[in-house]
Design an enzyme around this catalytic site. Structure first.
Site, PDB file in Angstrom:
ATOM      1  CB  SER A  34      10.954  -6.408 -19.237  1.00  0.00           C
ATOM      2  OG  SER A  34       9.870  -6.313 -18.321  1.00  0.00           O
ATOM      3  CB  CYS A  82      -7.286  18.509   4.186  1.00  0.00           C
ATOM      4  SG  CYS A  82      -6.145  19.275   5.330  1.00  0.00           S
ATOM      5  CE1 TYR A  83      -5.043  25.414  -0.497  1.00  0.00           C
ATOM      6  CE2 TYR A  83      -6.195  24.163  -2.195  1.00  0.00           C
ATOM      7  CZ  TYR A  83      -5.575  25.324  -1.773  1.00  0.00           C
ATOM      8  OH  TYR A  83      -5.498  26.396  -2.623  1.00  0.00           O
ATOM      9  CG  HIS A 140      -6.252  13.867   5.274  1.00  0.00           C
ATOM     10  ND1 HIS A 140      -6.018  14.213   3.968  1.00  0.00           N
ATOM     11  CD2 HIS A 140      -5.706  14.854   6.024  1.00  0.00           C
ATOM     12  CE1 HIS A 140      -5.350  15.355   3.929  1.00  0.00           C
ATOM     13  NE2 HIS A 140      -5.146  15.760   5.165  1.00  0.00           N
ATOM     14  CB  VAL A 149       3.748  -7.704 -13.070  1.00  0.00           C
ATOM     15  CG1 VAL A 149       4.136  -6.413 -12.413  1.00  0.00           C
ATOM     16  CG2 VAL A 149       2.246  -7.840 -13.083  1.00  0.00           C
ATOM     17  CG  ASP A 150       3.921  -2.795 -14.984  1.00  0.00           C
ATOM     18  OD1 ASP A 150       3.086  -3.343 -14.243  1.00  0.00           O
ATOM     19  OD2 ASP A 150       4.669  -1.879 -14.622  1.00  0.00           O
ATOM     20  CB  SER A 151       6.268  -5.788 -20.415  1.00  0.00           C
ATOM     21  OG  SER A 151       7.063  -6.753 -19.807  1.00  0.00           O
ATOM     22  CB  SER A 152       3.887 -10.314 -18.123  1.00  0.00           C
ATOM     23  OG  SER A 152       5.265 -10.530 -18.057  1.00  0.00           O
ATOM     24  CD  GLU A 199      -7.219  11.319   2.201  1.00  0.00           C
ATOM     25  OE1 GLU A 199      -8.336  11.525   2.697  1.00  0.00           O
ATOM     26  OE2 GLU A 199      -6.382  12.207   2.035  1.00  0.00           O
ATOM     27  CE  LYS A 236       4.147  -3.336 -10.604  1.00  0.00           C
ATOM     28  NZ  LYS A 236       4.982  -2.898 -11.730  1.00  0.00           N
ATOM     29  N   GLY A 264      -3.716  19.730   0.223  1.00  0.00           N
ATOM     30  CA  GLY A 264      -2.590  20.412  -0.417  1.00  0.00           C
ATOM     31  C   GLY A 264      -1.785  21.103   0.655  1.00  0.00           C
TER      32      GLY A 264
END
Ligand code: XMP
Length: 512
Positions: free
Chosen positions: A225, A81-82, A171, A228-231, A173, A368, A54
């Site tokens: 639409s 970290c924080y 970090h 990719v998401d709606s499909s 990550e 995604k 943070g």
């Protein structure tokens, strides 16, 4: 329910990245704000908790803090970290201002580890870590010992093995921390005892079962639409409830070349009720003479909702409205809101006047690339799954100034050639978004022996991870040359092709 790890967001910039790194190890993980009540955290029954970094110092009045009850849950904690500083501070240790004590560290730093600790078990005894801190751990709370150090930082990582509390000043990550992925893995598997059994096929199975239970015999509606998401949402619902789902695909006539037909082909026979509304003329007539990008967006957004509602009304009462919302959209951040540069109207936004009981968001837990992996799992075509993002208002914001049917057709042809050449050069997965823009500027050219006065077309290609910042792609000259030559020869009224070499910022990805 799979075993869950909670990432507690203290407003750091890498929070979603931490969640990704955990999920990449097949452990299900959620990001929650530090403001989440302890009872809600307990209710999620986490196998482990990770405190993020943070921007603040723990001693500031407005720094993010949680109730000390978080330390009494009996759940392993890794503070980063924080997050590590908060752990120390919360348990009675001391944090110093690194600037005052010359202990600040930024960037790549050599670090040595105690490989006897489960956090560093099986790793090399020293490697590079990514540090980025102003404050540092000055005095450890009771029960803690140091398990890593750097030249300036005696407590680069700390451990209370009895309580299973760990902290890293660096970090793990980020990729710059060489063994960071394995350190997170050690925390998950050796400290928390996770099994790592979260997979996409398991997810698909559970999601289908849950959707069936939730929807029962009801009717559901989805705005498709073709993205990719709606499909993927559509395919998942098709598997769960088949013909109880109606998907409405509003073709606004501003899609890329042949795209409307491709979407129709992909879903027409998938067992759902597929409704395609060819509304191109209607949208174009509303856009006639409109030059302002924001006006175009508003008109298209409004018209889209209208068409959708008209179609939805024909279905009578619908019980559930399906939305393709994904996880990054729903994470409640510990930090403030970012400024709005463009009013991104997402086609598929929530219609206000459709009469439905509840919203269903089957992808709301996925990032995604997990949505893509799920799409593959469900058997969607590569083309749909790897479709690059396409803005809701479509080609209307890739034609500078007013939009006419002629300009749309011209841009569709030019854009299709550019995409073909990018695909032929096998660059389509490396360049995150690439497209043509009709600048509507004219200039002089010569073709044969004749003077021309035609349009300038711009090509754009960007690499980006989050679309908030982007770099222009270094597309090889020969690929650009092939695209340019073909466009000028095969598409009428374009006599000049330029390549956009600005990044974002200062430009944006779209031209409008
Ligand atoms: P910009 O141009 O803001 O684009 O750098 C960032 C990403 O957002 C997409 N974009 C939109 N998407 N409606 C959308 O659904 C919009 O009005 C819109 N404007 C931009 C753009 O394609 C890029 O992926």
């Amino acid at each position: 329910m799979s075993e869950t790890v909670l990432v507690i967001d203290f407003g750091g910039q890498y929070n979603q990245l931490i969640a990704r790194r955990v999920r990449e190890q097949h452990v299900y993980c959620e990001v929650v704000s530090y403001k989440t009540p302890i009872a809600d955290i307990r209710a999620k029954n986490p196998k482990g908790i990770i405190f993020t970094g943070g921007p603040k110092s723990v001693y500031l009045d407005d720094s993010p803090r949680m109730s000390g009850d978080i330390f009494t849950l009996g759940v392993p904690i890794l503070g980063i970290c924080y997050g590590a500083q908060f752990l120390v501070y919360g348990l009675g240790g001391e944090i110093g201002a690194a600037g005052e004590d010359s202990a600040a560290e930024f960037g790549r730093t050599d670090c040595s580890f105690d490989t006897g600790s489960p956090l560093f078990n099986g790793l090399k005894e020293s490697s590079v870590v990514w540090m980025s801190h102003n404050d540092y751990i000055k005095k450890l709370p009771d029960g803690f010992k140091t398990i890593a150090h750097s030249a300036k930082c005696p407590y680069a990582a700390i451990e209370n093995s009895e309580k299973k509390f760990y902290g890293t000043q660096f970090h793990p990550e980020v990729n710059h921390t060489e063994q960071g992925f394995n350190m997170l893995g050690n925390f998950l598997f050796k400290v928390c005892g996770c099994k790592g059994d979260w997979t996409m096929s398991g997810y698909a199975e559970t999601a289908v079962k849950e959707l069936r239970e939730k929807i029962g015999g009801g009717k559901a509606l989805l705005a498709l639409s073709g993205g990719v998401d709606s499909s993927v949402a559509c395919k998942l619902l098709a598997n769960a409830i088949g013909s109880q789902l109606t998907c409405i695909f509003v073709d606004h006539g501003l899609m890329r070349k042949n795209e409307g037909d491709e979407v129709e082909a992909a879903f027409k026979d998938s067992g759902v009720n597929f409704v395609r509304v060819n509304a191109g003329e209607r949208f174009l007539s509303r856009l006639k003479g409109v030059r302002s990008p924001e006006r175009k967006r508003k008109i298209i957004g409004k018209e889209f909702i209208r068409v959708f509602e008209e179609e939805a009304k024909k279905l009578g009462r619908v019980d559930f409205l399906v939305q393709g919302t994904i996880y990054p959209d729903v994470i409640e951040s510990g930090a403030g809101d970012a400024a709005v540069i463009k009013s991104h109207h997402n086609v598929g936004g929530l219609p206000k006047h459709v009469d439905f009981k509840e919203i269903v968001e089957p992808l709301r837990l996925l990032f995604k690339d997990e949505v893509r992996a799920l799409g593959v799992e469900l058997g969607l075509s590569e083309k749909l799954v790897w479709r690059q993002p396409f803005p809701g208002p479509g080609l209307a914001i890739r034609i500078i100034g007013d939009v006419t049917p002629e300009k749309v057709a011209l841009l569709q042809d030019a854009d299709a050639i550019f995409r073909e050449e990018i695909a032929a050069a096998k660059l389509d997965r490396d360049i995150n978004q690439y497209f043509a823009v009709l600048t509507s500027m004219r200039s002089v050219g010569v073709m044969g022996d004749t003077r021309t006065y035609d349009y300038t077309l711009a090509l754009r290609g960007v690499t980006t991870t989050d679309f908030m910042t982007a770099d222009f792609s270094r597309i090889p000259y020969d690929v650009l040359e092939r695209a340019s030559t073909r466009i000028v020869n095969e598409v009428g009224h374009i006599n000049r092709v330029v390549y956009d070499i600005t990044s974002k910022p200062p430009s944006t990805i779209e031209w409008e």
